[in-house]
Structures are given as structure tokens and as C-alpha cells.
Write a protein that holds these residues in place. Sequence first.
Motif, PDB file in Angstrom:
ATOM      1  N   GLY A 155       2.995  10.675  -9.489  1.00 14.71           N
ATOM      2  CA  GLY A 155       2.293  10.926 -10.740  1.00 14.71           C
ATOM      3  C   GLY A 155       1.970   9.689 -11.535  1.00 14.71           C
ATOM      4  O   GLY A 155       1.301   9.771 -12.570  1.00 14.71           O
ATOM      5  N   ASP A 156       2.393   8.521 -11.058  1.00 16.67           N
ATOM      6  CA  ASP A 156       2.110   7.278 -11.780  1.00 16.67           C
ATOM      7  C   ASP A 156       0.797   6.708 -11.246  1.00 16.67           C
ATOM      8  O   ASP A 156       0.749   5.641 -10.616  1.00 16.67           O
ATOM      9  CB  ASP A 156       3.265   6.298 -11.577  1.00 16.67           C
ATOM     10  N   ILE A 157      -0.292   7.420 -11.543  1.00 20.38           N
ATOM     11  CA  ILE A 157      -1.588   7.043 -10.980  1.00 20.38           C
ATOM     12  C   ILE A 157      -2.124   5.737 -11.563  1.00 20.38           C
ATOM     13  O   ILE A 157      -2.700   4.918 -10.827  1.00 20.38           O
ATOM     14  CB  ILE A 157      -2.585   8.204 -11.149  1.00 20.38           C
ATOM     15  N   PRO A 158      -1.951   5.453 -12.842  1.00 17.78           N
ATOM     16  CA  PRO A 158      -2.441   4.155 -13.355  1.00 17.78           C
ATOM     17  C   PRO A 158      -1.841   2.966 -12.603  1.00 17.78           C
ATOM     18  O   PRO A 158      -2.552   2.008 -12.271  1.00 17.78           O
ATOM     19  CB  PRO A 158      -2.000   4.174 -14.821  1.00 17.78           C
ATOM     20  N   SER A 159      -0.532   3.018 -12.301  1.00 20.19           N
ATOM     21  CA  SER A 159       0.086   1.908 -11.552  1.00 20.19           C
ATOM     22  C   SER A 159      -0.505   1.832 -10.149  1.00 20.19           C
ATOM     23  O   SER A 159      -0.742   0.734  -9.616  1.00 20.19           O
ATOM     24  CB  SER A 159       1.600   2.099 -11.472  1.00 20.19           C
ATOM     25  N   ALA A 160      -0.732   2.997  -9.526  1.00 13.92           N
ATOM     26  CA  ALA A 160      -1.312   3.020  -8.187  1.00 13.92           C
ATOM     27  C   ALA A 160      -2.704   2.406  -8.200  1.00 13.92           C
ATOM     28  O   ALA A 160      -3.063   1.610  -7.324  1.00 13.92           O
ATOM     29  CB  ALA A 160      -1.366   4.451  -7.669  1.00 13.92           C
ATOM     30  N   ILE A 161      -3.517   2.762  -9.222  1.00 13.89           N
ATOM     31  CA  ILE A 161      -4.880   2.229  -9.304  1.00 13.89           C
ATOM     32  C   ILE A 161      -4.859   0.711  -9.415  1.00 13.89           C
ATOM     33  O   ILE A 161      -5.617   0.011  -8.720  1.00 13.89           O
ATOM     34  CB  ILE A 161      -5.630   2.864 -10.502  1.00 13.89           C
ATOM     35  N   PHE A 194       0.834  -1.203   0.000  1.00  9.93           N
ATOM     36  CA  PHE A 194       0.000   0.000   0.000  1.00  9.93           C
ATOM     37  C   PHE A 194       0.870   1.255   0.000  1.00  9.93           C
ATOM     38  O   PHE A 194       0.578   2.239  -0.698  1.00  9.93           O
ATOM     39  CB  PHE A 194      -0.916  -0.021   1.223  1.00  9.93           C
ATOM     40  N   MET A 195       1.964   1.203   0.767  1.00 12.28           N
ATOM     41  CA  MET A 195       2.884   2.343   0.813  1.00 12.28           C
ATOM     42  C   MET A 195       3.462   2.621  -0.575  1.00 12.28           C
ATOM     43  O   MET A 195       3.559   3.774  -1.014  1.00 12.28           O
ATOM     44  CB  MET A 195       3.997   2.051   1.805  1.00 12.28           C
ATOM     45  N   LEU A 196       3.846   1.565  -1.296  1.00 11.29           N
ATOM     46  CA  LEU A 196       4.423   1.749  -2.631  1.00 11.29           C
ATOM     47  C   LEU A 196       3.404   2.368  -3.578  1.00 11.29           C
ATOM     48  O   LEU A 196       3.712   3.319  -4.315  1.00 11.29           O
ATOM     49  CB  LEU A 196       4.895   0.405  -3.181  1.00 11.29           C
ATOM     50  N   TYR A 197       2.151   1.864  -3.566  1.00 14.85           N
ATOM     51  CA  TYR A 197       1.137   2.382  -4.482  1.00 14.85           C
ATOM     52  C   TYR A 197       0.825   3.851  -4.170  1.00 14.85           C
ATOM     53  O   TYR A 197       0.642   4.669  -5.078  1.00 14.85           O
ATOM     54  CB  TYR A 197      -0.133   1.536  -4.418  1.00 14.85           C
ATOM     55  N   ALA A 198       0.778   4.180  -2.877  1.00  9.45           N
ATOM     56  CA  ALA A 198       0.530   5.576  -2.503  1.00  9.45           C
ATOM     57  C   ALA A 198       1.674   6.470  -2.971  1.00  9.45           C
ATOM     58  O   ALA A 198       1.458   7.610  -3.403  1.00  9.45           O
ATOM     59  CB  ALA A 198       0.354   5.677  -0.984  1.00  9.45           C
ATOM     60  N   THR A 199       2.895   5.943  -2.902  1.00  2.00           N
ATOM     61  CA  THR A 199       4.056   6.714  -3.353  1.00  2.00           C
ATOM     62  C   THR A 199       4.031   6.870  -4.873  1.00  2.00           C
ATOM     63  O   THR A 199       4.385   7.931  -5.413  1.00  2.00           O
ATOM     64  CB  THR A 199       5.355   6.021  -2.914  1.00  2.00           C
ATOM     65  N   GLN A 200       3.597   5.842  -5.574  1.00  4.89           N
ATOM     66  CA  GLN A 200       3.456   5.951  -7.029  1.00  4.89           C
ATOM     67  C   GLN A 200       2.446   7.039  -7.385  1.00  4.89           C
ATOM     68  O   GLN A 200       2.673   7.831  -8.318  1.00  4.89           O
ATOM     69  CB  GLN A 200       3.009   4.600  -7.608  1.00  4.89           C
TER      70      GLN A 200
END
Length: 806
Positions: free
Chosen positions: A598-604, A588-594
Motif C-alpha cells: 500500500g505504500d505506492i508513493p514510495s514504490a513510484i 525492484f523487488m522491494l518497490y514492488a513489495t511496497q
Amino acid sequence: MIANSIVRWAAIAALSFSLAACKSSEERAQEHYESGVALLEGGETEKALVEFRNVFNLDPLHREARTTYARIVRDQGNTREAFGQYLRLIEQYPEDVEGRIALSEMAFLTGNWDEFDRHSEKVQELAGDDPRVKAIATTARFRQAAIAKDRPTMQAAVSDAAALAEDLPDNPLLRRVLIEGYLRDQKFADALAQLDLAIEGEGDKKVFHLQKLAVLTQLADFPAVETQLRTMIDIFPEDEALKRQLIRFYMARQEPEKVEDFLRTIADPTAEDPAYYLMLVQFLRQQSGSDAALAEITRSLESGADPVLMRSLRAGIQFEQGKRDVAIAELEDILATAEPEQDLSRVRVALARMLISMGNEVGARRLVEEVLAEFPNQTEALKMQAAWQIDADQTDQAISTLRTVLDNSPEDVGAMTLMAQAYTRAGNQDLARDFLSLAVEQSGNAPEESIRYARGLIREESYLPAESTLISSLRANPNNVSVLNELGRLYLAMDDISRAQQIVDTLRRVGTEQAQGNARTLEVQLLAKQEGPDSALEYLSELAQEDGNSAAKIAVVRALLSAGKVEDALASAESALAEDPENPSLRFMLYATQAAAGDIPSAIEGYKQLVKEDPARDRVWIALARAYAATEQTELSNKAISDGIAANPASPNLLWAKATILERSGDIDGAIAVYEDMYAENSNSPVIANNLASLLSNHRDDPESLERAYNAAKRLRNTTVPPFQDTFGWILFKRGEFEEALTYLEPAAKALSTDPIVQYHLAKTYQALENTESAKAAFEAVLEATGELDTRPEIEEARQFLRDAE
């Protein structure tokens, strides 16, 4: 011959009577006085007092009798009567030195300061060279210096008291001056010596024992603290707070075997109030597990303890074990099979608590109503009723209910805490604070009550009283991790770096996992204050290298993001996850950092995978909704919130997000309904109360909604939080209380200068008060805070007002 004898004896009797009749009342009073003295010398004190009272009937001005009588009743401990007798003496003989000395001493010891000043000044005029008068003068000087906070004069008075005490070792005034003076100067060895002398001479005075206990705690002489507590329990067996304090002392010292030994000496399952036996069972459950507690209950049943109590206790433990149906069936069987005359109120209340935890509030309320119908003063049932009344914003009724509890059980800490909640909800912070303080005192400075009170003081920035409260609790509960942590946070808020560091060091010495975690958190905050964020980040990075310390790794990433070092944060997050790729928190920490990078597609995609694996992660659903919203995918954002609520129907975070969406879309009734549900689940939240009251007062005008808004918002009285000020001020406006509304809306409008609705509320209040110029300025502020395309009714009204004014 016989006749002559009778005549002769009659003559003698007549002569004796005539001689007695010739004695004056003063002479007869003197005879009674001399008889009283003889009786006193013979050890017959009560008969002597009767003779002295006979003296007063014949000669109210008999000085020696009055003096002797007053001295005797004072020695007997009857201070009130002695004071009155000495007052009578000096009224008759204003120059009586002994009377003035006695009155000065008694007035000081009872805190009657007006009388102390009056008599001490007069006796110094009459006999200034008398050593006892010098002691009084020194005491008066010390007291005045203490009031004036004149430290040099206090220290000089203490030196004089020490010199006088060589000739007057038992003088109670000198002893108190020495004790207070030594304590103020932290001369603990000298203070202890004086306290020991005081206890030797006045062992029934609890204050000396408490002072000695405080000194020993300050010196960290824990074996002596234990001895002192046990001594006090022996001397004051009725003081239940001392017993609880000893138990907390043993727990803080991590000596559970001593806790059990002590509880077994005072726990009696057959007692009328088996509170300590219940405590023993609870202790066994916490320390040794449920089976140990159940075994203890079985032994008590076999030894003839009350079967209803023991079975109820057993059911409570089974309920906590998860055997809920078994526990409820046990209590229901008790109620069904008990004798009609048995008092089963406690069983019904216990069953009611179980039903509440299972969501059956209707059944719980029915049981409580049955109990109160039969036993109107049943304490636990009344407290449950009061809690419901508070939740329903029926604060007047709750306060009345809790007064009944405290009338019957004035030492009930739980009732005091509930009373504080009721007054907080009613907006009376002063009385709420008073009851929190009483709860601290009555609990013997227990950690939970002390922390609760201290946090209220900290919110008001009353740092020194909060510090005093926490330190007192720490003295009573040495090394309590929760109190230490709260004290450390307070010192950080006060920018007291050195004492914050002392707390960190103490937590490390305690050494438990919780203590070490709190020490690390405080250390990070301390470094950030002392050396800046880079030092704190460096320390976090060191912690992150420790095996399995994912919390520190997450903290490092957050710190990097806060510092604007997004690329470093991303690299750190990726590195942490590589070491533990299945850790959901690190993912979760990695996705929030993404998302931050600005890498929102990867976070989603990452968020979607997390909620697919575990739909109960409400924070991930919210992060997913925000990620969709950031890419203007509004429908998907709203759907994420809806799906999250479907998986977590009671999640306050998701419900909050849903209410916000409904409000923004114009579905005010829908938003109000969501906040009503949230308020029903957690009516103690001031933010939920504010949002519900704000929507009701801004969008509805019916009397019922306005009353609902007012009841929810009463706790905001005297608030200094601008959004809360706006809500409460606008409700007061709609109630027609314009002057009071202004005291809230003016500071709110100043703080929220860019919010047009807040400016509108202020403008309408000025308008209602016929302050046209101020209303005009406020309506102008409304338009300055919005655009020309804003067609909300409030904005259009502002435009119309200004057109009319022109």
C-alpha cells in the motif's frame, strides 16, 4: 565305306532323337531336378536355380524342386520370392508341413499377421508335436497375450520358449519371444544374452542393436553404451543419426575431447556434403572459442579445401564475433569474384541470413528469390521462404514449399519442424503432431525436437506419450539437463512425487550450474505439492541464506506475498536489499513489495529512479504505469507507457500495454495498428493472434479485415481456451458458418458467463440459426452481465430483441 559310315551315324542320330522324344515332360523335369541337386552340392547355387526353374517349366507340380528352390532363395535373404514359392507349394500340396512352417516363420518376421495366423493355425493341426511347430504355437500364444495385455499368459509363453530354445537355439521366433518377454519383465541380463545371440546370428538386423543399446542405457552401463554405438556405426555406416547420437552421448558425458576425436575421423572439408566438418568447426567454436575455429578453417584452406566454403564459414564466425561488416563484405566479395559456373547458392543463403539478423529482410528476400530462380529445389532457401510464408499466414503455400524440401531431402528435421508450425498455424493439430513426432524420430530423439514434441503432448494432457518421448530422448542423451528438467515438470503435473524426486536427485548428481538451478526449482515445487507452501517457503529461505543467491531471495518474497504475508515480505525484501544495496533486481523487488503493502508513493519514486538509471527496463516502466493507475493518475500512467516505448520501441510488454490503453479509450484502429506491429514481430504467439483477430472481427466488417482475422485465427481451431473459442467462433459466424461457430461459442459462453460480448456472440448465432428460444435466453444473459447504463451497440441490440420478443 565312307558312304556307309555316314548312313550308320545318321541312323544312330535318328534313333537318339526318337528316344529323347519318347521321354515325358515329367522325366525331363526330373533330369533337370537331379542336375540342379548335383550343381547345388557342387556349390554352384545360381546354376542350380536355373535348373530348378527349368523343372517348373516342364512340371509345375514338382514338389521337391519347389521346396528346394524356395529354401535356397529364403536362405539368400530373398523373402518376397521365397514367400511366393512356399505359397505356390501349399496351394499344390496343402498338407505340406515344411511349407507351412516356413510361411509361418516368414509371416511373423515380416509382421504379416493375417498370414501368420492362417498358416500357424493350419500347421498346428498338421504336426502339433513337431518342435518347430511348438515354437510357432508358443509365439502365437505370446503375441495374442501381448495384444490382450495378459501378463501371466505372456510370462508362461516366455517360460515355454526358453525350454524349447534348448533344442532349437537358433529358432528366430523363439529368440524374439524371449527378447520381448525379458524386456517387458526388465530381466535385462537375460535380454542382453539373447540379444547377443541374435546379433551373432543376424547381425544385419538393426533392431537387435537398437534394443541392446536401449538396455545398456537403461542399465547406465555407459562404457558399454559407447562401445555399442561405435559398433553400430561400423556396421551401419550410412546411418547418420547414429553418428549424431554418439556425439550427443559424449557431450552429455562431458567428454569434449572424445567429441573432437570422433568428429575428426568423420569430418572431411572436401566432401560433397561437408556437414560433419561444419559440425567440427561449430564444436571448436563452442568449446575453445572463435579463434580455434578460425584456425581450423585456415588449416583447411591451406590443405586445398573449397575456398568458397571455407571463406563463407569464416565469414559466419566473424559475423557471430560482431564483425558484421567484415563478414558481409567477405560474402559479397565471394559472389563478385567467383567463376560464373560456380554454385553460389549456399553463399547467397548465408548472406540472406545475415541480412535478416540485421533487419534487412528486403535484401534477404531478394537473395533467396535469386537462389530459387536458379536452383528451385535449394533446400535452405526453400526453408527460409517457407518460414516467411508461415509468418504471413500463407499456410497452404508454406506446406507446398516444405513438401518440395522433403521430397528432395526426406530426412530434413528442420523442414519437418517448419511443417509442424505450418499445420499448427492452419489449425490442423493432428498433422502438426505427426510432423513433430517424425522430427523426433529422424533426429534420433534429439533433446530439442523431443522437448518440443513433448510440450505439445503435455498441452493436450497426453502425459504418458510425453513421458515416453522424453525418456527415449534421455536414453539417447544421458543426463541431458534440459530433458531431465522437462521430465521433472511433467512428473509434477502428473502428481508423480517419487519420480519427480528421482529427477531432482539426478540433476543434483549432474552437478552443473544449470542442473543445480533446475533441481532447486523443482524441489520447491515438489515441497509445495508434498508438504504445502510453508515447507516450500522454509526451503527457499534456506537457499536465500546462500551467498549471492538473489533469485532465492526474490522467490521468498514472492512466496510470502502469495501467502498474504505482506509485512513479512516487506521485511524480507528490505533485509535482502540491505545485504546488496546496489542490486537492481532486489531494488525492484522491494518497490514492488511496497506497492503490494500500500505504500505506492514510495514504490513510484523507486521505479522512477530505476528507469532513470536504465530506461531499457521495460518491466519497471509497466510497474510504474500500474502504480500510477492504482492511484488514479491515468495521464501519468499512459505517459509511463509512452516513455517506456520511446526507450524500448520493440518491447512486446509495453506495446501490449499501449494496445490495451488504446482499446479502452475507444481508439480501435490505433489498437489494431499496435497489434499488427506486434504480430509482424512475433506471429507465432497465439495470444497476439487472438487479440488481433478479435479486434478485427468485432470492429470491422469489410471482407479484407475478416479474411485477415480468419488467417490469423486459423491456429485456434479445436482450441479449448474460452477466449480463443469466442474469437474463432465469432469469425466463423461472420463467415456464415453458423453451425460450426456454435461448437465454439457455446463452451466459450458457459466459461465466460460474466462477459456480455461473449454472450452476445452466442445469441447472434442462435438468432442466425432461427433458434429463437435459445437466442432469447442468450440475450437475457447479455443484460444480466452488464448494467443499465451500458449503451454499447451490442447491449442496445439485446434490449431491442427482448422488447420485440415481448
